[in-house]
Write an enzyme that holds these catalytic residues in place. Structure first.
Site, PDB file in Angstrom:
ATOM      1  CG  ASP A 297      -2.065   0.789   0.549  1.00  0.00           C
ATOM      2  OD1 ASP A 297      -3.728   0.835   1.494  1.00  0.00           O
ATOM      3  OD2 ASP A 297      -2.199   2.197  -0.143  1.00  0.00           O
TER       4      ASP A 297
HETATM    5  C1  GLC Z   1      -4.359   4.192  -0.423  1.00  0.00           C
HETATM    6  C2  GLC Z   1      -5.289   3.081   0.183  1.00  0.00           C
HETATM    7  C3  GLC Z   1      -5.658   1.862  -1.248  1.00  0.00           C
HETATM    8  C4  GLC Z   1      -4.881   2.729  -2.599  1.00  0.00           C
HETATM    9  C5  GLC Z   1      -3.504   3.271  -2.477  1.00  0.00           C
HETATM   10  C6  GLC Z   1      -3.708   3.938  -4.172  1.00  0.00           C
HETATM   11  O1  GLC Z   1      -3.673   4.674   0.599  1.00  0.00           O
HETATM   12  O2  GLC Z   1      -5.222   2.907   1.609  1.00  0.00           O
HETATM   13  O3  GLC Z   1      -6.404   1.403  -1.612  1.00  0.00           O
HETATM   14  O4  GLC Z   1      -4.774   1.592  -3.400  1.00  0.00           O
HETATM   15  O5  GLC Z   1      -3.520   4.846  -1.453  1.00  0.00           O
HETATM   16  O6  GLC Z   1      -4.399   5.691  -3.690  1.00  0.00           O
END
Ligand code: GLC
Length: 750
Positions: A297
């Protein structure tokens, strides 16, 4: 596709992967594992832009969105041309502007090996045409709605140059304090698993012209169980609970062929998911047989230091890739440290090769090498927000709303001539878009007021008085609103949450309506004019007072229904569509009761009026609204739950039928739900477990016999050793309109 053709294709992919790998320098290999955003080098004279700070201020209401947009419009985005052309960056995250997207895709063609970029975007509820939030769509219990969303979203995103979606989000959510419940498929593993497979199959299915998206099952694992519903907080649970409740939707996604998995931010039983080898290799790859790649993430690799799991970011990079984390989202640690680790002998290059293989395999399988993307604004004008896409979004919106209360005041009768609409949210395009709508087009948003005005029958007047704010404490405008309400034939009051009051980093300790909304609604309810409340929210709310007050004649849970929001609500309120949604999450009475969910064990002293039983003294032991609950403008009766064979062997399949009749005078759909209970087992079992459901249309007066089959093999559970077993003994079968009522029969497994 025939088996040998598949094998032939796989063989060609493998050969191509090895051929590429053999030509790649170490830097180029590491480039494939590095995903970056477009940093903002601010052009504002004199100071470095702190974008995160600005965005946070906007979300807290300290910076107007217009001012944020003005500042950002002056920022020169860095498309990282040098890194891309040097083959040092294999993926971008969240590029929303078409022209920039086209530019970076073009830059990749100028790199030495011309390996195409993965362009990842959170397409979890549509791309330009917004569909209802995932939680709302899960309340449709309608896999055609889910499929349509993925089909339309894939088309709009792919035509814009996106080739990877960070969806579906598959975190089982049992705690309404957690803001990301809005992104979830609800609290039930079976419903969530059906949603998972439907989205993965549709996102990844190749259309005739090559249109398809690589999908991502996220967030692995058990992100919805963060302590107290507090986002990013710790998760500690038995592996058995993990296997039983949180893993099934991911298993369904992997079985459907999902190409990537995103590891979660939190620490799970003491280890950050990002760098947890047991999780990302033993469970995901060995147990589930996942063959795609894992992406972290956002900046989660770097956060392993903050977790206190590693000394420094170099160690974080090493532990993450050794655990099975193939791509680093936006922390830069892979790009900064992996080469050094290899040259110092700290990390085998073979480990990097494996991660690169997994990523190249997907780029090849998904046709990214062959795709010659050309930015075509005229083409996009035809595709983006097309009438057919908006119609699909409207259908999804109508089917995702849940009618919670109705004394018959809805649908709005033909003798109603003066409608007053009130509430700050009712005509606010931006707020009605809801969370995770960054790719959406605000100007396309249909507000609730607009929908009611456009769909009003001739001679019906629809007026608007803003009335109550969402969070602010002021009451100016209330009196004028009440005066107008007294003269109206019906009041439609819109209340709930602003867009960023749910979603990521939006946990709330209190589930009451924010600000003075409840006070305002109850005052309206006292006026005597029929009042219908339309909720706009991302989580279950503690609306007990609205439920109890006789002057609140109806409550429609409309969540965030997408671009066609206003038209969907109008279709329902005017009776053009009979609401069919059912809750996929339990509504607790108070936040203090969370996490509250239907599929819980009985305990040795289940809650009752008797003092010494499991309950809170100050709230009802029953939920405000149970899982699976939703009203219709008509009524359905359930009769004759029949089980063909009451004594089943382990190899058998339970075959049953239930007779359902539409006893009202309006056609409508009912979601017939089938639950089982394993009465006695070596691990105590939930009082109910959803095993089948079907959404069925009925003409007035129509009776249908609905048949279901459940193999005994699907009536098992995970024991203390996380082994899946089915145990003989007495079972109960329930068929009904929700998890709290219905017909019951007994049967046994020998
Ligand atoms: C965010 C979220 C994730 C998302 C990623 C990209 O922090 O936790 O669900 O896909 O970053 O935006």
């Amino acid at each position: 596709m025939g088996k040998n053709i598949v094998e032939e294709k796989n063989k060609m992919v493998e050969e191509r992967v090895e051929e590429l790998l053999s030509q790649m320098t170490l830097k180029e290999k590491i480039g494939q594992l590095h995903q970056a955003g477009t940093t903002m080098n601010c052009a504002l004279p004199g100071f470095e832009a702190d974008i995160d700070k600005w965005v946070s201020e906007m979300l807290q209401g300290k910076l107007a969105k217009e001012e944020l947009d003005r500042r950002l419009s002056m920022c020169e985005e860095d498309l990282r041309e040098k890194e891309v052309m040097a083959g040092e960056q294999g993926s971008f995250i969240n590029l929303y502007e078409d022209e920039k997207l086209a530019k970076v895709l073009d830059n990749a063609k100028k790199s030495r090996l011309q390996i195409p970029l993965l362009i990842g975007v959170d397409v979890i509820r549509g791309y330009r045409t917004m569909f209802p939030t995932p939680l709302a769509m899960s309340c449709s219990w309608d896999m055609e709605v889910i499929r349509q969303m993925a089909h339309v979203a894939k088309r709009e995103a792919w035509e814009s140059g996106v080739n990877w979606t960070f969806g579906p989000m598959l975190d089982i959510a049992r705690d309404a304090r957690w803001g990301r419940i809005v992104e979830s498929p609800g609290e039930d593993p079976y419903l969530a698993s059906r949603i998972a497979e439907t989205q993965v199959i549709e996102f990844q299915k190749e259309e005739a012209d090559g249109c398809r998206l690589l999908a991502t099952a996220k967030h692995f694992l058990a992100y919805g169980a963060v302590r107290g519903g507090q986002d990013y907080d710790t998760v500690d649970m038995s592996e058995r609970q993990m296997f039983e409740t949180y893993l099934p939707p991911f298993r369904a996604a992997v079985d459907a062929g999902v190409g990537s998995v995103m590891s979660a931010f939190h620490d799970l039983n003491g280890v950050p998911c990002t760098m947890d080898k047991w999780l990302l290799t033993d469970v995901l790859r060995d147990e589930l047989e996942f063959d795609g790649f894992v992406v972290s993430d956002a900046e989660a690799v770097k956060q392993c230091v903050v977790h206190g799991a590693v000394e420094d970011e170099k160690e974080a990079a090493k532990r993450t890739i050794l655990a099975g984390g193939d791509m680093d989202m936006a922390s830069g640690d892979y790009s900064r440290h992996l080469e050094e680790l290899v040259l110092e002998g700290e990390l085998e290059e073979a480990v990097i090769d494996n991660a690169v293989r997994r990523i190249l395999r997907k780029k090849l399988e998904f046709g990214m090498f062959e795709r010659n993307y050309v930015y075509d604004p005229e083409r996009l004008k035809q595709v983006i927000l097309s009438p057919e896409h908006r119609k699909a979004a409207l259908e999804a919106g109508k089917r995702s709303a849940v009618l919670l209360k109705n004394d018959g005041v809805l649908p709005i009768k033909s003798n109603i001539k003066r409608i007053l609409v009130t509430g700050a949210l009712a005509d606010d395009k931006q707020e009605l878009m809801g969370p995770w709508s960054f790719t959406g087009r605000t100007e396309a948003q249909v507000t609730i007021l607009q929908g009611l005005q456009e769909y009003a029958a001739d001679g019906v007047e629809v007026e608007y008085m803003r009335g109550c704010e969402v969070e602010e404490q002021g009451t100016e405008g209330w009196e004028a609103c009440f005066a107008k309400a007294k003269k109206a034939d019906i009041v439609i009051a819109v209340a709930g949450e602003k867009a960023f009051m749910s979603g990521e980093a939006a946990s709330r300790a209190d589930l009451q309506l924010a600000g003075r909304q409840e006070e305002f609604l109850l005052k309206l309810a006292e006026l005597g004019t029929p009042l219908a409340v339309v909720l706009v929210n991302g989580r279950p709310l503690a609306i007990g007072k609205l439920k109890e007050h006789i002057g609140v004649r109806a409550i429609l849970e409309s969540w965030h229904l997408g671009t066609e929001f206003g038209h969907a609500v109008a279709d329902i309120l005017y009776g053009n569509y009979n609401p069919s949604g059912k809750l996929s999450v339990t509504f607790a009475n108070e936040a203090g009761q969370e996490p509250m969910y239907y599929n819980h064990p009985n305990t040795g002293k289940p809650g009752s009026d008797f003092k010494f039983t499991s309950k809170y003294q100050d709230v009802s032991i029953e939920p405000l609204y149970p899982f699976g609950y939703g009203l219709s403008y008509t009524s359905f009766s359930y009769d004759e739950l029949y089980i063909e064979n009451l004594s089943l062997s382990m190899e058998d399949t339970l075959r049953c039928s239930v007779q359902v009749t539409n006893i009202g005078n309006m056609a409508g759909e009912e979601v017939i739900q089938l639950y089982i209970r394993d009465v006695t087992a070596s691990c105590v079992r939930p009082v109910k477990e959803l095993k089948r459901f079907r959404k069925v249309y009925f003409e007035p007066g129509e009776t249908k016999k609905i048949k279901f089959e459940i193999p005994v093999a699907q009536m098992g559970f995970y024991n203390r050793n996380c082994e899946y077993i089915v145990e003989p003994g007495e079972f109960r079968l329930y068929a009904g309109p929700n998890s709290a009522e219905g017909l019951e029969e007994k049967y046994e497994v020998k």
